[in-house]
Design an enzyme around this catalytic site. Sequence first.
Site, PDB file in Angstrom:
ATOM      1  N   TYR A 179      51.319  36.775   9.545  1.00 58.36           N
ATOM      2  CA  TYR A 179      51.129  38.222   9.379  1.00 58.36           C
ATOM      3  C   TYR A 179      52.379  38.871   8.752  1.00 58.36           C
ATOM      4  CZ  TYR A 179      47.167  37.380  12.553  1.00 58.36           C
ATOM      5  OH  TYR A 179      46.023  36.886  13.151  1.00 58.36           O
ATOM      6  N   LYS A 227      51.046  32.141  16.450  1.00 58.06           N
ATOM      7  CA  LYS A 227      50.204  31.070  15.886  1.00 58.06           C
ATOM      8  C   LYS A 227      50.950  30.268  14.826  1.00 58.06           C
ATOM      9  CE  LYS A 227      46.348  34.338  16.236  1.00 58.06           C
ATOM     10  NZ  LYS A 227      46.885  35.622  15.781  1.00 58.06           N
TER      11      LYS A 227
HETATM   12  N1  LIG Z   1      42.816  33.933  14.553  1.00 57.36           N
HETATM   13  C1  LIG Z   1      42.441  34.389  13.380  1.00 57.36           C
HETATM   14  O1  LIG Z   1      42.150  33.625  12.445  1.00 57.36           O
HETATM   15  C2  LIG Z   1      42.349  35.871  13.161  1.00 57.36           C
HETATM   16  C3  LIG Z   1      41.637  36.354  12.050  1.00 57.36           C
HETATM   17  C4  LIG Z   1      41.564  37.738  11.881  1.00 57.36           C
HETATM   18  C5  LIG Z   1      42.183  38.597  12.806  1.00 57.36           C
HETATM   19  N2  LIG Z   1      42.898  38.102  13.860  1.00 57.36           N
HETATM   20  C6  LIG Z   1      43.546  38.985  14.873  1.00 57.36           C
HETATM   21  O2  LIG Z   1      42.555  39.911  15.327  1.00 57.36           O
HETATM   22  C7  LIG Z   1      43.061  41.244  15.192  1.00 57.36           C
HETATM   23  C8  LIG Z   1      41.921  42.227  15.004  1.00 57.36           C
HETATM   24  O3  LIG Z   1      41.159  41.952  13.850  1.00 57.36           O
HETATM   25  P1  LIG Z   1      41.134  42.952  12.607  1.00 57.36           P
HETATM   26  O4  LIG Z   1      42.425  43.670  12.580  1.00 57.36           O
HETATM   27  O5  LIG Z   1      40.758  42.207  11.399  1.00 57.36           O
HETATM   28  O6  LIG Z   1      39.891  43.891  12.902  1.00 57.36           O
HETATM   29  P2  LIG Z   1      39.412  44.949  14.008  1.00 57.36           P
HETATM   30  O7  LIG Z   1      40.340  44.983  15.155  1.00 57.36           O
HETATM   31  O8  LIG Z   1      37.972  44.656  14.240  1.00 57.36           O
HETATM   32  O9  LIG Z   1      39.472  46.309  13.222  1.00 57.36           O
HETATM   33  C9  LIG Z   1      40.678  46.978  12.991  1.00 57.36           C
HETATM   34  C10 LIG Z   1      40.384  48.282  12.265  1.00 57.36           C
HETATM   35  O10 LIG Z   1      39.644  49.169  13.110  1.00 57.36           O
HETATM   36  C11 LIG Z   1      40.245  50.455  13.106  1.00 57.36           C
HETATM   37  N3  LIG Z   1      40.149  50.984  14.485  1.00 57.36           N
HETATM   38  C12 LIG Z   1      40.701  50.445  15.601  1.00 57.36           C
HETATM   39  N4  LIG Z   1      40.393  51.193  16.683  1.00 57.36           N
HETATM   40  C13 LIG Z   1      39.659  52.227  16.250  1.00 57.36           C
HETATM   41  C14 LIG Z   1      39.068  53.346  16.890  1.00 57.36           C
HETATM   42  N5  LIG Z   1      39.157  53.530  18.213  1.00 57.36           N
HETATM   43  N6  LIG Z   1      38.398  54.240  16.118  1.00 57.36           N
HETATM   44  C15 LIG Z   1      38.282  54.049  14.792  1.00 57.36           C
HETATM   45  N7  LIG Z   1      38.820  53.017  14.112  1.00 57.36           N
HETATM   46  C16 LIG Z   1      39.506  52.104  14.838  1.00 57.36           C
HETATM   47  C17 LIG Z   1      41.680  50.242  12.700  1.00 57.36           C
HETATM   48  O11 LIG Z   1      42.152  51.339  11.948  1.00 57.36           O
HETATM   49  P3  LIG Z   1      43.389  52.278  12.434  1.00 57.36           P
HETATM   50  O12 LIG Z   1      44.636  51.479  12.315  1.00 57.36           O
HETATM   51  O13 LIG Z   1      43.270  53.407  11.468  1.00 57.36           O
HETATM   52  O14 LIG Z   1      43.069  52.682  13.844  1.00 57.36           O
HETATM   53  C18 LIG Z   1      41.611  49.019  11.805  1.00 57.36           C
HETATM   54  O15 LIG Z   1      41.394  49.378  10.477  1.00 57.36           O
HETATM   55  C19 LIG Z   1      44.035  41.123  14.004  1.00 57.36           C
HETATM   56  O16 LIG Z   1      44.908  42.230  13.929  1.00 57.36           O
HETATM   57  C20 LIG Z   1      44.704  39.811  14.322  1.00 57.36           C
HETATM   58  O17 LIG Z   1      45.693  39.989  15.336  1.00 57.36           O
HETATM   59  C21 LIG Z   1      42.957  36.742  14.065  1.00 57.36           C
END
Ligand SMILES: NC(=O)c1ccc[n+]([C@@H]2O[C@H](COP(=O)([O-])OP(=O)(O)OC[C@H]3O[C@@H](n4cnc5c(N)ncnc54)[C@H](OP(=O)(O)O)[C@@H]3O)[C@@H](O)[C@H]2O)c1
Length: 347
Positions: free
Chosen positions: A70, A98
Amino acid sequence: MKVQSASRPLINGCVDSALVPQKALYTGAQMPAIGLGTFGSDQVPASEVAAAVEGAAAIGYRHFDCASVYGNEHEIGYAFQQVLRRHLKREQLWITSKLWNDKHGENDVIASCRKSLADLRLSYLDLYLVHWPFPNFHPPGCDVTSRSRDAKPYIHAEFMKTWRKMEELVDLGLVSHIGTSNMTIPKLKLLLRDARIKPAVNEMELHPHFQQLALFDFVRSNGMVPVGYCPIGSPARPERDRRPEDTVPTQDPVIVKIANRLGVHPAVVCLKWAVQRGHAPIPFSTKRNHYLSNLEGVVSEPLTEDEMGEISRIDRNCRLIKGQVFLWKEGQPWEDLWDLNGEITPP
Ligand SMILES: NC(=O)c1ccc[n+]([C@@H]2O[C@H](COP(=O)([O-])OP(=O)(O)OC[C@H]3O[C@@H](n4cnc5c(N)ncnc54)[C@H](OP(=O)(O)O)[C@@H]3O)[C@@H](O)[C@H]2O)c1
């Protein structure tokens, strides 16, 4: 949309972390059932993510999902340092990092973990995951069409060499638990057969439109905890991970209806569902009102049984993170990465 009622479970604008549900790991350790994601989708600067980590710790988050790839562990380490100096003890935090895909080599695993520890300014990690089961290097932020010349399929004997080093990290006291991410049932079966220290969690894509019931059940019935990434449907994911056929869980009429009943954003409904269903979501946000309402959501009024049932019926089998950069052959479909017929896709 209604604003939340006056009965919000907040004290001085914070959630009491003692109210946050915990997931018991097979070692007996307790992991907070919701964590803050820290992947800025190649758009959010490291300093902004680090500020969110500090802000989230101040309002009650105790679990943080980090990764070397990241590109922000150094800045997040500074945030942890502030948090630990000001108000929390190390043992009150749950910190995951990770191992990236180009560091599966036997000489790279321990060095890579030590680098994350140095960047995060920690002496140990609560959990260290193998980020993907494929040892394929690709440059951060590259397009889905990008392929490494020496890309390899999953070769179990090779993966076990990496896993032995992961086990050594536990022996060395550098990490308390080890786990996997983006694994499938046939790959996990082999790992569970051969591991000396079995994985404590499998991190996997999980949201109402991608419920992965078979893998979810397999992980739980084998004593591991499913950790759910993209729990809100990753609305800001990079362009490379978008396809016209992708669906949007926060726009699903069932999710929107429940959000209206509760007076919350649909994102919060996705997170309540996740924790009630039994996995640990790790939503990303850098906006205080968002990450606060996300944490608050999992300590306030639960979804009803009927609502849980309704959400269980809106699965669209819509995988958002398809992983194309890990394909090892020309013209291969991305489905090959996910062993859909129940066997590890042959080389
Ligand atoms: N192991 C893996 O291969 C892998 C792969 C992908 C992701 N990850 C991990 O999983 C985490 C989460 O996944 P992600 O970041 O892709 O997606 P997510 O958590 O599903 O979505 C994040 C998005 O949702 C918005 N959001 C969050 N809370 C909100 C709320 N209450 N109201 C409105 N919008 C909201 C955020 O915007 P704002 O910032 O504007 O709130 C951001 O743009 C990552 O950050 C990472 O740590 C791991």
